[in-house]
Design a protein around this motif. Structure first.
Motif, short mmCIF file in Angstrom:
data_model
loop_
_atom_site.label_atom_id
_atom_site.label_comp_id
_atom_site.label_asym_id
_atom_site.label_seq_id
_atom_site.Cartn_x
_atom_site.Cartn_y
_atom_site.Cartn_z
N HIS A 53 -5.96 62.32 -9.17
CA HIS A 53 -5.52 61.45 -8.07
C HIS A 53 -5.03 60.10 -8.61
O HIS A 53 -5.33 59.71 -9.74
CB HIS A 53 -6.68 61.21 -7.09
CG HIS A 53 -7.12 62.44 -6.38
ND1 HIS A 53 -6.43 62.98 -5.33
CD2 HIS A 53 -8.20 63.25 -6.58
CE1 HIS A 53 -7.05 64.06 -4.90
NE2 HIS A 53 -8.13 64.25 -5.64
N GLY A 54 -4.27 59.42 -7.75
CA GLY A 54 -3.85 58.06 -8.06
C GLY A 54 -2.55 57.94 -8.81
O GLY A 54 -2.12 56.83 -9.12
N ILE A 95 -19.35 52.52 -8.17
CA ILE A 95 -19.46 53.67 -7.27
C ILE A 95 -19.91 53.25 -5.88
O ILE A 95 -19.51 53.84 -4.87
CB ILE A 95 -20.44 54.71 -7.86
CG1 ILE A 95 -19.88 55.26 -9.17
CG2 ILE A 95 -20.69 55.86 -6.88
CD1 ILE A 95 -20.87 56.10 -9.95
N ALA A 96 -20.73 52.20 -5.80
CA ALA A 96 -21.21 51.71 -4.50
C ALA A 96 -20.08 51.22 -3.60
O ALA A 96 -20.28 51.04 -2.40
CB ALA A 96 -22.24 50.59 -4.72
N GLN A 97 -18.89 51.03 -4.17
CA GLN A 97 -17.72 50.71 -3.37
C GLN A 97 -17.39 51.85 -2.41
O GLN A 97 -16.87 51.65 -1.32
CB GLN A 97 -16.52 50.44 -4.29
CG GLN A 97 -15.18 50.32 -3.61
CD GLN A 97 -15.04 49.00 -2.86
OE1 GLN A 97 -15.78 48.06 -3.12
NE2 GLN A 97 -14.08 48.94 -1.95
N ASP A 99 -11.88 59.92 -8.54
CA ASP A 99 -12.54 60.84 -7.62
C ASP A 99 -13.49 60.20 -6.62
O ASP A 99 -14.13 60.90 -5.84
CB ASP A 99 -13.32 61.89 -8.44
CG ASP A 99 -12.39 62.71 -9.33
OD1 ASP A 99 -11.61 63.50 -8.78
OD2 ASP A 99 -12.44 62.54 -10.56
N GLY A 100 -13.58 58.86 -6.62
CA GLY A 100 -14.49 58.20 -5.69
C GLY A 100 -14.14 58.42 -4.24
O GLY A 100 -15.02 58.63 -3.39
N TYR A 101 -12.86 58.36 -3.91
CA TYR A 101 -12.43 58.43 -2.51
C TYR A 101 -12.90 59.72 -1.84
O TYR A 101 -13.34 59.71 -0.69
CB TYR A 101 -10.91 58.33 -2.42
CG TYR A 101 -10.39 58.23 -1.00
CD1 TYR A 101 -10.30 57.01 -0.35
CD2 TYR A 101 -10.01 59.38 -0.30
CE1 TYR A 101 -9.84 56.92 0.95
CE2 TYR A 101 -9.55 59.31 1.00
CZ TYR A 101 -9.46 58.08 1.63
OH TYR A 101 -9.01 58.01 2.92
N GLU A 102 -12.81 60.83 -2.56
CA GLU A 102 -13.19 62.12 -1.99
C GLU A 102 -14.69 62.24 -1.75
O GLU A 102 -15.14 63.19 -1.10
CB GLU A 102 -12.72 63.26 -2.90
CG GLU A 102 -11.23 63.57 -2.82
CD GLU A 102 -10.34 62.45 -3.33
OE1 GLU A 102 -9.24 62.25 -2.78
OE2 GLU A 102 -10.75 61.76 -4.29
N HIS A 103 -15.46 61.31 -2.28
CA HIS A 103 -16.92 61.34 -2.11
C HIS A 103 -17.43 60.17 -1.27
O HIS A 103 -18.62 59.85 -1.30
CB HIS A 103 -17.60 61.35 -3.48
CG HIS A 103 -17.35 62.60 -4.26
ND1 HIS A 103 -16.17 62.85 -4.92
CD2 HIS A 103 -18.12 63.71 -4.44
CE1 HIS A 103 -16.22 64.03 -5.49
NE2 HIS A 103 -17.40 64.57 -5.22
N SER A 104 -16.55 59.57 -0.51
CA SER A 104 -16.92 58.43 0.32
C SER A 104 -18.06 58.76 1.27
O SER A 104 -18.06 59.81 1.93
CB SER A 104 -15.71 57.95 1.12
OG SER A 104 -14.69 57.48 0.27
N ARG A 125 2.42 62.11 -7.39
CA ARG A 125 1.74 63.30 -7.89
C ARG A 125 0.26 63.31 -7.50
O ARG A 125 -0.55 63.94 -8.17
CB ARG A 125 1.87 63.37 -9.42
CG ARG A 125 3.28 63.65 -9.93
CD ARG A 125 3.74 65.04 -9.55
NE ARG A 125 5.05 65.35 -10.11
CZ ARG A 125 6.20 65.12 -9.49
NH1 ARG A 125 6.20 64.56 -8.28
NH2 ARG A 125 7.35 65.45 -10.06
N ASP A 126 -0.10 62.63 -6.43
CA ASP A 126 -1.50 62.57 -6.01
C ASP A 126 -1.99 63.97 -5.64
O ASP A 126 -1.38 64.66 -4.83
CB ASP A 126 -1.65 61.63 -4.80
CG ASP A 126 -3.11 61.34 -4.48
OD1 ASP A 126 -3.85 60.99 -5.41
OD2 ASP A 126 -3.49 61.47 -3.30
N GLY A 127 -3.08 64.40 -6.28
CA GLY A 127 -3.64 65.72 -6.02
C GLY A 127 -3.14 66.80 -6.95
O GLY A 127 -3.53 67.97 -6.81
#
Length: 307
Positions: free
Chosen positions: A47-48, A167-169, A142-147, A52-54
């Protein structure tokens, strides 16, 4: 000379591929060598990367090699570099072919180190089965997918607290598992607690789940703590044995020290990507670094003075 190049690039990840493309467009004779063992081989999607995201990382590399093949100035070969040494004002590069490719001994006016990092995961029986599926190392990737999920951070390094704050973000339900050896100080634990992050110092037995989906972290005392995925902090090594003779300067983590344009402590040797000073380990960041160092290499080969 058929086996003399303007630049030999070691490593065909996003940094090396980006540098090769830009150097070929500058009409530099480039040889790109890669051992075909990318660090993100276990990662299904990345990602990002704008437009080409994903995309799967292997597909991104395939597309980049396909683009590079359109330039006669660039040559790509599967090979593991065994050594880089100085030779009569240039560099001698010795590489062992892999997957049926021939071995090569070539010379180059300059060398770009773009081999990234080697990862060593915490020694847990099942952790490899979850890596790239339910456990990840790149928070920005990969943080966004684990929000907002209950997450684990597993690691044993001295920067574990800083990674937990990052990660706490994305999740306020985070437990840091130090496996009995992670170095989180009392003051760091207090800062984490203020953010709602819990520190679990007991020894880990294993990661629990099915088909790559993490459901819990099992502790050595027989208890288990439920989570829904998370992150792991591997030990990262730059694996720079092949340039040991050049005696390049490194930092306290063993990463290469460079100036803003990727020049190392040795004239004619450059570096880009994750083997350099720490920062976001994203594909797009590495690709940008590759483009930047390519511009510096081209100017240095011309002899243009630094601005």
């Amino acid at each position: 000379m058929a086996d003399h190049y303007d630049v030999v690039i070691v490593g065909a990840g996003p940094a090396g591929l980006s540098a090769a493309l830009n150097l070929a467009r500058a009409r530099r004779h480039v040889l790109l060598l890669d051992g075909n063992r990318p660090r993100n081989a276990a990662t299904m999607v990345s990602h990002g990367f704008i437009t080409r995201d994903g995309i799967a990382p292997h597909e991104l590399r395939r597309l980049a090699r396909e683009e590079l093949a359109q330039y006669p100035e660039a040559e790509f070969q599967l090979a593991t570099v065994r050594s880089v040494s100085r030779l009569d004002g240039a560099f001698a590069v010795d590489a062992k072919g892999v997957n049926g490719s021939p071995s090569r001994s070539v010379t180059a006016a300059s060398v770009l180190v773009a081999t990234g990092l080697k990862e060593t995961l915490p020694a847990l029986p099942s952790i490899r089965a979850f890596y790239g599926l339910g456990l990840f190392s790149c928070v920005e990737c990969d943080g966004y997918e684990h929000s907002d999920r209950p997450l684990a951070l597993i690691g044993e390094t001295s920067d574990l607290a800083a990674r937990a704050l990052l990660i706490a973000q994305w999740s306020h339900n985070l437990i840091v598992f130090t496996n009995g050896v992670g170095r989180i100080t009392d003051s760091q634990e207090a800062v984490l607690a203020a953010r709602g992050v819990r520190v679990e110092r007991r020894e880990i037995a294993d990661v629990v789940g099915e088909r790559g989906v993490v459901s819990a972290v099992s502790l050595a005392d027989g208890s288990a703590i439920a989570v829904e995925g998370g992150f792991v902090r591997p030990r990262w090594d730059a694996a720079l044995d092949y340039v040991a003779e050049l005696q390049l300067s490194t930092d306290g983590w063993g990463l290469l020290l460079t100036d803003a344009d990727g020049r190392t402590s040795a004239t004619g040797v450059y570096a880009a990507g994750d083997s350099t000073a720490p920062g976001p380990q994203q594909l797009i960041v590495a690709a940008g670094a590759g483009a930047r160092v390519a511009a510096a290499i081209n100017r240095d080969l011309i002899g243009i003075a630094r601005a």
